[in-house]
Design an enzyme around this catalytic site. Structure first.
Site, PDB file in Angstrom:
ATOM      1  N   ASP A   1       0.828  -1.210   0.000  1.00 40.72           N
ATOM      2  CA  ASP A   1       0.000   0.000   0.000  1.00 40.72           C
ATOM      3  C   ASP A   1       0.863   1.260   0.000  1.00 40.72           C
ATOM      4  O   ASP A   1       2.056   1.208   0.299  1.00 40.72           O
ATOM      5  CB  ASP A   1      -0.895   0.020   1.249  1.00 40.72           C
ATOM      6  CG  ASP A   1      -0.082  -0.042   2.522  1.00 40.72           C
ATOM      7  OD1 ASP A   1       0.895  -0.835   2.559  1.00 40.72           O
ATOM      8  OD2 ASP A   1      -0.388   0.691   3.475  1.00 40.72           O
ATOM      9  N   GLU A   2       0.264   2.366  -0.337  1.00 40.77           N
ATOM     10  CA  GLU A   2       0.839   3.699  -0.204  1.00 40.77           C
ATOM     11  C   GLU A   2       2.276   3.778  -0.728  1.00 40.77           C
ATOM     12  O   GLU A   2       3.180   4.205  -0.019  1.00 40.77           O
ATOM     13  CB  GLU A   2       0.810   4.151   1.265  1.00 40.77           C
ATOM     14  CG  GLU A   2      -0.590   4.238   1.839  1.00 40.77           C
ATOM     15  CD  GLU A   2      -0.602   4.763   3.268  1.00 40.77           C
ATOM     16  OE1 GLU A   2      -1.387   5.679   3.548  1.00 40.77           O
ATOM     17  OE2 GLU A   2       0.181   4.262   4.109  1.00 40.77           O
TER      18      GLU A   2
END
Lengths: 535, 544
Positions: free
Chosen positions: A328-329
């Site tokens: 993620d991210e």
């Protein structure tokens, strides 16, 4: 006087529930004070007492309990039941209960193995007789882990009788048939933002069993620190906050073992490539450069050798079929900003976006080679879902609608939408945790079956050993019922279960778990003096 | 690869990682100052590192050495010291096995001179602790704790446990800076913590967690404010309706529960001082016996006119005498608003009949309650209003408990009374806006200069009033600030008064807070201005 008025206002909603006159089937269930609510319950109106030497009997059981999982579970159950008060009443004679004396619990398990397999049968059947048919309560289960759930339910039927000073069970006979709605009922803890000492993690695991959660998602490492020993790359834990805020390999094995003996899987996570800055403290070549340290260097084979080493070591202790690879991210600016990597991208004709995909897929392959199925955060699906390995489980956190799209594409999914199930959102009230339906808007049966379950996430930025328990509980319990209890039995209005949840919160308190009050929304402290049951 | 070559490589690897780790910017027990809390009266140390055998043997001597209290404490502390998974499979354990390396410390000798296990105010808590490498001279073993009583031995074990640190490289427990020689004793005999189970019920397991955590900071009195106007949770066999004043059936203590708490505390060298706060904080008594209220509409203070009121007090104290062996009993006596006496006809008539002002009646009530306590062989403790209102009438044995006015102990000891210091501005833990350094810098003997007067200050107490503290937050509201007061009360006045406490105390307090966390106690961050607030962001326990 102002304070007093407020007190009454706080108590009122609970008492109105107590006093509601006509007892509908629903209200009858709410009076049972079992959390999470079992699939099927019936009960009578008689009282039984537990014998002072309440015994575990296993005649006829195929399970031999050579590892002591059942015996330990039984002893733990008795310990928590006896925690509320000193049991000093007549120990075992007929004087304390006569024919209404329960001698013990007869447990029959039909599977001989105690491998903790994901998705295995967690059902149980619990029968507590009425005084006419005394002596033993009966618990049947396919596996020992189903039996452990049955023991939890049994412990919630037990109360302390303040006159006789013995343990009693009211409303016998009981017939309970139970099984979970979802096979994945998780809680995330984060030991990178703050180190959590071993006893704290063990306390969290114990408290999970009370709410019948079954997956501890251990977000071990992140940008801030790398607390775990990795024998293949022994400098990785140089990224720990300090020499003492660390887990040895044996510690991790001990946590897995501790959880497994309680029927809980441990899902280990390394969050690559975006949340891995701390790796470079021990091996700076994992950073794109000294001043641009995240994500991990996609251009270097060493990066993937380290991932391979970690997952190889993981496979020796984390026996769960899944490993979580994060994903993620990912902010890829460092890649193009670092000349060496920019060159590599150019040579391989990759955009930053494609390099992200390349990284995640290569990490997935490594995990598969060690026998794991992989879980990734939803951005991987949102960005290149069609390229993900078909065994991938997509872990939702960001948006709504993802679960629908994931299952429509044939992949499996775990639900953790941040607006409802992120425990670090401390103003998120328990009602929202209760209300959050994983199968929202998913009508197709096949798609529904691809939703493995859900998970509440206790991110650690502002959570350490001092406030983790009250931030998790009682809100995680609200989600736990959503994940366990049949849909038809769940309250459409969460406020209807307030009394029962308040009781469960007080039960957690009694067992030494620092569960916070319900009144006030989110994680709160008590606003004024009052009963646990009314706060 | 031959086993020897493998071994060599492993060793090389270890030394390599050792050099890396030493560059970690974090406190390690190997750095100074010694990370002990509270700081011992006298200590000296060297520069050796000793390893401790996980199977360390307990050797006892003296009349009290064989006490089950010592044995149980030894087992508890071994559990805390060796809480990491056994390093059997670990690198160094294998090397040790191959090379048959012995541990430096294989036994712990505890000498207790007195065979008496009586725990009372002023019990001898002194001890000496010696840690050194075994050699020809010290055939007695490498660690020796010597004390006059079992309770001194408990304090010594706590200090010993704080010397032990798990070393992640060798994956074994080490003692740094040996040899150690510690000679220690408390400055004050009374080092208390108040808990309040009336405003919020605290389950037994939670009270036990609190008691256990107190022993880590060498506190020795649990002041149990059992009852107040909100609820009456304790069973009183003589007046069985009293606990009808509990919040609910589930929020009660039986007599056996209370006895179990006293037993549990005694095993840790902690006295339990019960309180019934009369006449001003007792509304909940009337739930079971409405006659105790002046009237149904005016319920506090207790009805001063009735003999029944004093019969009930006598009954409660008789029942409690069987549970609580401590010589001190707290009778409260604070915040008495006598309006109800004035406004209730039968009480007003009674006052007129005796020519009493309401203040006279307050005095009459407190003194009569004192005599009941004394008749049951108890020494009464009363909150300071009793002293400031009618001090010269108090029984001379009274211990005055300060909370309101900063110089009340000064005045009380000048009149010959003993005093307990709990200045609300600093030592009320429910005041969340008092940071650790203000707690630490508060001196019970401030302004009291004569030695004979100083001796009458028996100690101090931090108070965890329960209006906004229940099970969910009580421990993090207590810790780490109670530890600041604990060092003030244990260590020498010079040690806690001189120097810059940011250097002399703060690093040790950080370390102690993390030690509490490591033992499962949810002590809050030290650095936050407001108590029990969450950590301000990601970071090391030692830096928050």
């Amino acid at each position: 006087m102002r304070g007093r008025g407020a007190k009454i206002a706080g108590v009122l909603p609970l008492f109105t529930l107590f006093m509601a006159g006509a007892i509908s089937a629903f209200e009858d269930i709410e009076r049972l004070r079992i959390w999470p609510l079992p699939a099927e319950v019936s009960h009578g109106g008689r009282r039984m007492y537990l014998s002072g030497d309440f015994k575990l009997v296993t005649e006829g059981s195929k399970y031999e309990d050579t590892t002591g999982i059942l015996k330990e579970g039984f002893d733990r159950m008795l310990d928590v039941v006896r925690l509320s008060h000193v049991v000093s009443g007549g120990r075992n004679s007929s004087r304390s209960g006569g024919s209404a004396l329960l001698q013990g619990l007869h447990v029959i398990i039909s599977s001989s193995t105690d491998e903790l397999e994901y998705g295995e049968d967690e059902s149980y059947k619990l029968v507590v007789p009425s005084p006419e048919k005394p002596s033993y309560a009966h618990l049947e289960a396919k596996s020992v882990y189903g039996a452990l759930h049955g023991l939890q339910t049994f412990s919630q039927l037990c109360h302390f009788n303040l006159k006789k000073k013995v343990i009693e069970i009211l409303m016998t006979p009981w017939n309970i048939t139970d099984q979970p709605r979802f096979s994945y009922r998780g809680l995330l803890i984060d030991t990178s933002r703050h180190y959590l000492p071993l006893p704290v993690i063990k306390n969290v695991i114990d408290s999970m069993t009370y709410a019948k959660l079954n997956v501890l998602h251990w977000h071990i490492v992140d940008t801030q620190s790398f607390p775990l020993e990795i024998p293949s790359y022994p400098k990785l834990w140089n990224g720990a906050y300090s020499s003492s805020q660390r887990y040895t390999f044996d510690d991790a094995a001990e946590i897995v073992n501790y959880a497994q003996r309680r029927g809980i899987h441990v899902l280990a996570e390394i969050d690559v490539p975006g949340h891995a800055l701390s790796w470079g403290k021990g091996y700076p070549s994992l950073w794109p450069s000294k001043n641009c340290q995240e994500p991990l260097d996609v251009s270097s084979n060493f990066t993937f050798k380290v991932i391979d080493g970690i997952l190889s070591d993981f496979s020796k202790i984390f026996k769960f079929k899944f490993v979580h690879l994060g994903g993620d991210e990912v902010n890829t600016t460092c890649w193009s900003a670092t000349p060496r990597i920019a060159q590599w991208l150019k040579k391989h004709r990759m955009s930053e976006e494609e390099a992200y995909q390349y990284f995640v897929l290569r990490a997935q392959k490594i995990a598969l080679s060690h026998g794991y199925e992989t879980i990734n955060w939803e951005e991987t699906f949102n960005n290149f879902g069609s390229k993900l390995n078909p065994k991938t489980v997509v872990h939702n956190w960001l948006g709504t609608g993802v679960v629908e799209r994931v299952t429509a594409s044939g992949l499996r999914c775990i639900v953790s939408n941040q607006d409802k199930w992120y425990l670090d959102h401390i103003d998120a009230p328990w009602q929202g945790f209760y209300d959050n339906e994983p199968l929202q808007d998913i009508k197709d049966k096949k798609q529904q079956s691809l939703v493995l379950g859900g998970e509440v996430c206790m991110w650690g930025e502002h959570i350490d050993a001092s406030d983790i328990e009250q931030t998790i509980w009682p809100r995680a319990a609200a989600a736990a019922e959503r994940l366990w209890t049949p849909y038809a039995k769940l309250a459409t209005n969460p406020d209807k279960v307030t009394t029962r949840l308040a009781h469960f919160r007080c039960l957690l308190n009694q067992r030494g778990v620092a569960a916070a009050p319900l009144v006030g929304g989110g994680r709160v402290v008590p606003l004024e003096p009052g009963s646990c049951l009314a706060q | 690869m031959s086993p020897n070559l493998l071994l060599l490589l492993l060793l090389l690897l270890m030394f390599f990682s050792l050099s890396i780790t030493s560059s970690l910017s974090s406190p390690s027990p190997a750095d100074s100052p010694p990370y002990l809390w509270p700081l011992p009266a006298e200590f000296s140390f060297g520069n050796e590192t000793l390893s401790v055998d996980p199977a360390v043997a307990l050797i006892v001597a003296g009349h009290g050495g064989g006490s089950p209290i010592v044995r149980a404490a030894f087992e508890r502390y071994m559990g805390m010291i060796f809480k990491h998974a056994s390093g059997r499979a670990s690198l160094l354990a294998r090397i040790r096995f191959l090379r048959m390396v012995e541990y430096d410390i294989t036994s712990l000798k505890i000498v207790v001179h007195s065979g008496s296990e009586e725990l009372q105010l002023g019990v001898d808590e002194s001890y000496t602790l010696m840690v050194s490498k075994k050699d020809e001279q010290s055939i007695v073993g490498a660690v020796t704790i010597e004390a006059n009583t079992v309770y001194g031995a408990l304090r010594g074990l706590e200090t010993f446990s704080q010397l032990c640190a798990f070393d992640y490289l060798t994956q074994s427990v080490q003692i740094y800076k040996a040899p150690w020689y510690i000679q220690d004793k408390p400055r004050f005999q009374y080092r208390g913590l108040l808990i309040d189970t009336s405003r919020h019920y605290l389950p037994i397991d939670v009270i036990k967690q609190i008691i256990e955590s107190m022993s880590f900071a060498k506190l020795n009195v649990l002041h149990w404010h059992i009852v107040d106007e909100q609820s009456f949770p304790l069973e009183t066999p003589t007046y069985p309706n009293l606990w009808k004043g509990a919040y609910s059936r589930w929020e009660r203590y039986t007599v056996e529960d209370a006895s179990e708490i006293v037993r549990f505390a005694k095993m840790r060298g902690i006295n339990v001082m019960p309180e019934v706060d009369v006449p001003g904080h007792a509304e909940s008594w009337g739930t079971g016996y409405p006659d105790l209220w002046p009237s149904l509409s005016c319920r506090e203070p207790l009805d001063v006119t009735k003999n029944f009121t004093f019969d009930v007090i006598s009954g409660i104290l008789a029942d409690m005498r069987k549970i609580f062996p401590f010589e001190l009993f707290h009778l409260g006596g604070d915040e008495v608003n006598t309006d109800c006496w004035k406004n209730t006809t039968h009480v007003k008539e009674w006052l007129q009949g005796r020519n009493f002002t309401t203040k006279d009646a307050y005095k009459y009530f407190v003194l009569r309650a004192q005599q009941i306590a004394i008749s049951k062989n108890w020494t009464p403790v009363n909150w300071e209003e009793t002293f400031s209102s009618f001090g010269k009438y108090l029984d001379p044995r009274t211990v005055v408990h300060n909370w309101l006015v900063s110089d009340i102990c000064q005045k009380a000891v000048a009149k010959g009374f003993r005093c307990i210091f709990s200045n609300q501005g600093y030592w009320y833990l429910d005041h969340l806006d008092v940071p650790w350094d203000e707690v630490y810098n508060t001196e019970p003997l401030h302004g009291i200069n004569e030695t004979s007067h100083q001796k009458l200050v028996i100690g101090g107490e931090v108070c965890m009033w329960g209006e906004t503290a229940d099970t969910s937050v009580v421990l993090q509201t207590i810790w780490p600030r109670a530890a600041a007061a604990a060092e003030r009360m244990w260590s020498t006045r010079e040690a806690v008064s001189k120097g810059n406490i940011t250097l002399t105390a703060l690093p040790r307090l950080h370390y102690f807070r993390c030690l509490l966390n490591n033992r499962g106690v949810p002590a809050a961050p030290v650095d936050n201005f407001y108590a029990r607030r969450p950590p301000s962001g990601p970071g090391s326990c030692y830096a928050q």
